[in-house]
Design a protein around this motif. Structure first.
Motif, PDB file in Angstrom:
ATOM      1  N   GLU A  97      18.678  43.265  61.361  1.00  0.00           N
ATOM      2  CA  GLU A  97      17.366  43.705  61.849  1.00  0.00           C
ATOM      3  C   GLU A  97      17.012  45.079  61.275  1.00  0.00           C
ATOM      4  N   ALA A  98      17.976  45.980  61.269  1.00  0.00           N
ATOM      5  CA  ALA A  98      17.738  47.335  60.759  1.00  0.00           C
ATOM      6  C   ALA A  98      17.448  47.326  59.267  1.00  0.00           C
ATOM      7  N   LYS A  99      18.139  46.474  58.515  1.00  0.00           N
ATOM      8  CA  LYS A  99      17.910  46.417  57.067  1.00  0.00           C
ATOM      9  C   LYS A  99      16.528  45.868  56.736  1.00  0.00           C
ATOM     10  N   VAL A 100      16.077  44.894  57.497  1.00  0.00           N
ATOM     11  CA  VAL A 100      14.722  44.379  57.278  1.00  0.00           C
ATOM     12  C   VAL A 100      13.709  45.489  57.583  1.00  0.00           C
ATOM     13  N   ASP A 101      13.931  46.220  58.674  1.00  0.00           N
ATOM     14  CA  ASP A 101      13.046  47.349  58.997  1.00  0.00           C
ATOM     15  C   ASP A 101      13.046  48.381  57.869  1.00  0.00           C
ATOM     16  N   ASP A 102      14.231  48.667  57.310  1.00  0.00           N
ATOM     17  CA  ASP A 102      14.323  49.614  56.197  1.00  0.00           C
ATOM     18  C   ASP A 102      13.508  49.139  54.998  1.00  0.00           C
ATOM     19  N   ALA A 103      13.562  47.834  54.731  1.00  0.00           N
ATOM     20  CA  ALA A 103      12.790  47.280  53.615  1.00  0.00           C
ATOM     21  C   ALA A 103      11.287  47.396  53.869  1.00  0.00           C
ATOM     22  N   ILE A 104      10.869  47.138  55.099  1.00  0.00           N
ATOM     23  CA  ILE A 104       9.441  47.285  55.442  1.00  0.00           C
ATOM     24  C   ILE A 104       9.005  48.733  55.255  1.00  0.00           C
ATOM     25  N   ILE A 105       9.833  49.658  55.699  1.00  0.00           N
ATOM     26  CA  ILE A 105       9.522  51.083  55.543  1.00  0.00           C
ATOM     27  C   ILE A 105       9.437  51.454  54.064  1.00  0.00           C
ATOM     28  N   ALA A 106      10.372  50.947  53.254  1.00  0.00           N
ATOM     29  CA  ALA A 106      10.371  51.249  51.824  1.00  0.00           C
ATOM     30  C   ALA A 106       9.095  50.745  51.151  1.00  0.00           C
ATOM     31  N   LEU A 107       8.671  49.529  51.497  1.00  0.00           N
ATOM     32  CA  LEU A 107       7.447  49.003  50.900  1.00  0.00           C
ATOM     33  C   LEU A 107       6.217  49.757  51.397  1.00  0.00           C
ATOM     34  N   LEU A 137      28.972  38.825  65.423  1.00  0.00           N
ATOM     35  CA  LEU A 137      27.525  38.631  65.492  1.00  0.00           C
ATOM     36  C   LEU A 137      26.841  39.809  66.167  1.00  0.00           C
ATOM     37  N   GLN A 138      27.482  40.380  67.170  1.00  0.00           N
ATOM     38  CA  GLN A 138      26.893  41.523  67.873  1.00  0.00           C
ATOM     39  C   GLN A 138      26.771  42.736  66.958  1.00  0.00           C
ATOM     40  N   GLN A 139      27.529  42.765  65.883  1.00  0.00           N
ATOM     41  CA  GLN A 139      27.393  43.833  64.886  1.00  0.00           C
ATOM     42  C   GLN A 139      26.424  43.433  63.777  1.00  0.00           C
ATOM     43  N   ASP A 140      26.555  42.200  63.311  1.00  0.00           N
ATOM     44  CA  ASP A 140      25.787  41.756  62.143  1.00  0.00           C
ATOM     45  C   ASP A 140      24.295  41.570  62.421  1.00  0.00           C
ATOM     46  N   VAL A 141      23.960  41.054  63.594  1.00  0.00           N
ATOM     47  CA  VAL A 141      22.547  40.785  63.885  1.00  0.00           C
ATOM     48  C   VAL A 141      21.727  42.080  63.924  1.00  0.00           C
ATOM     49  N   VAL A 201      14.157  36.885  62.018  1.00  0.00           N
ATOM     50  CA  VAL A 201      15.449  37.464  62.404  1.00  0.00           C
ATOM     51  C   VAL A 201      15.468  37.746  63.907  1.00  0.00           C
ATOM     52  N   LEU A 202      14.361  38.222  64.455  1.00  0.00           N
ATOM     53  CA  LEU A 202      14.300  38.454  65.897  1.00  0.00           C
ATOM     54  C   LEU A 202      14.424  37.138  66.670  1.00  0.00           C
ATOM     55  N   ARG A 203      13.810  36.093  66.148  1.00  0.00           N
ATOM     56  CA  ARG A 203      13.945  34.774  66.792  1.00  0.00           C
ATOM     57  C   ARG A 203      15.383  34.277  66.711  1.00  0.00           C
ATOM     58  N   ILE A 204      16.018  34.486  65.560  1.00  0.00           N
ATOM     59  CA  ILE A 204      17.417  34.115  65.395  1.00  0.00           C
ATOM     60  C   ILE A 204      18.273  34.833  66.432  1.00  0.00           C
ATOM     61  N   HIS A 205      17.993  36.117  66.615  1.00  0.00           N
ATOM     62  CA  HIS A 205      18.730  36.905  67.605  1.00  0.00           C
ATOM     63  C   HIS A 205      18.594  36.267  68.985  1.00  0.00           C
ATOM     64  N   GLY A 206      17.387  35.933  69.344  1.00  0.00           N
ATOM     65  CA  GLY A 206      17.157  35.292  70.637  1.00  0.00           C
ATOM     66  C   GLY A 206      17.855  33.952  70.750  1.00  0.00           C
ATOM     67  N   ASP A 207      17.824  33.168  69.662  1.00  0.00           N
ATOM     68  CA  ASP A 207      18.515  31.877  69.653  1.00  0.00           C
ATOM     69  C   ASP A 207      20.015  32.063  69.846  1.00  0.00           C
ATOM     70  N   LEU A 208      20.581  33.049  69.164  1.00  0.00           N
ATOM     71  CA  LEU A 208      22.017  33.299  69.291  1.00  0.00           C
ATOM     72  C   LEU A 208      22.386  33.736  70.704  1.00  0.00           C
ATOM     73  N   ILE A 209      21.515  34.500  71.320  1.00  0.00           N
ATOM     74  CA  ILE A 209      21.766  34.901  72.712  1.00  0.00           C
ATOM     75  C   ILE A 209      21.818  33.664  73.601  1.00  0.00           C
ATOM     76  N   GLU A 210      20.874  32.751  73.407  1.00  0.00           N
ATOM     77  CA  GLU A 210      20.854  31.523  74.206  1.00  0.00           C
ATOM     78  C   GLU A 210      22.110  30.680  73.959  1.00  0.00           C
ATOM     79  N   PRO A 235      22.565  45.354  71.765  1.00  0.00           N
ATOM     80  CA  PRO A 235      22.115  46.743  71.593  1.00  0.00           C
ATOM     81  C   PRO A 235      20.675  46.925  72.053  1.00  0.00           C
ATOM     82  N   ASN A 236      20.375  48.092  72.560  1.00  0.00           N
ATOM     83  CA  ASN A 236      18.996  48.399  72.943  1.00  0.00           C
ATOM     84  C   ASN A 236      18.110  48.310  71.715  1.00  0.00           C
ATOM     85  N   GLY A 237      16.900  47.789  71.935  1.00  0.00           N
ATOM     86  CA  GLY A 237      15.934  47.759  70.851  1.00  0.00           C
ATOM     87  C   GLY A 237      16.008  46.528  69.977  1.00  0.00           C
ATOM     88  N   SER A 238      16.831  45.557  70.325  1.00  0.00           N
ATOM     89  CA  SER A 238      16.867  44.367  69.480  1.00  0.00           C
ATOM     90  C   SER A 238      16.160  43.216  70.173  1.00  0.00           C
TER      91      SER A 238
END
Length: 108
Positions: free
Chosen positions: A19-29, A11-15, A71-80, A94-97
């Motif tokens: 997040e980065a892939k969603v950002d890439d998609a936003i940048i592409a659009l 999870l520490q790798q996948d989350v 996805v950011l909320r999911i990340h926070g939920d997983l941390i909890e 990781p920094n920035g998540s």
């Protein structure tokens, strides 16, 4: 390594990757939007030409922003969950998540 630690490590790798892939998609659009509006302006067609398509793209961008928030909320939920189970160390995040969620919410 116990099964729980293996799952946490994955999870520490996948989350952050998600997040980065969603950002890439936003940048592409965003790049596509720039190209579309620039092409419309430089072609000399009336401003109304392609407006429905531009609106559809703007809605797609907003949908991705919503996905990013989820996805950011999911990340926070997983941390909890990790804290509760003792299988996820926040220092390994990781920094920035997860730490950026309040800032992104303030910007949105």
């Amino acid at each position: 390594m116990p099964q729980t630690k293996l799952m946490a490590a994955r999870l520490q790798q996948d989350v952050p990757a998600a997040e980065a892939k969603v950002d890439d998609a936003i940048i592409a659009l965003s790049s596509l939007m720039t190209s579309m509006v620039t092409a419309r302006r430089e072609s000399g067609v009336p401003a109304k030409t392609g407006q429905a398509t531009i609106l559809r793209l703007a809605k797609a961008q907003m949908s991705l922003v919503d996905v990013s928030s989820d996805v950011l909320r999911i990340h926070g939920d997983l941390i909890e969950i990790g804290k509760e189970t003792g299988s996820y160390d926040l220092r390994d995040c990781p920094n920035g998540s997860a730490g950026t969620t309040p800032h992104l919410a303030a910007v949105a």
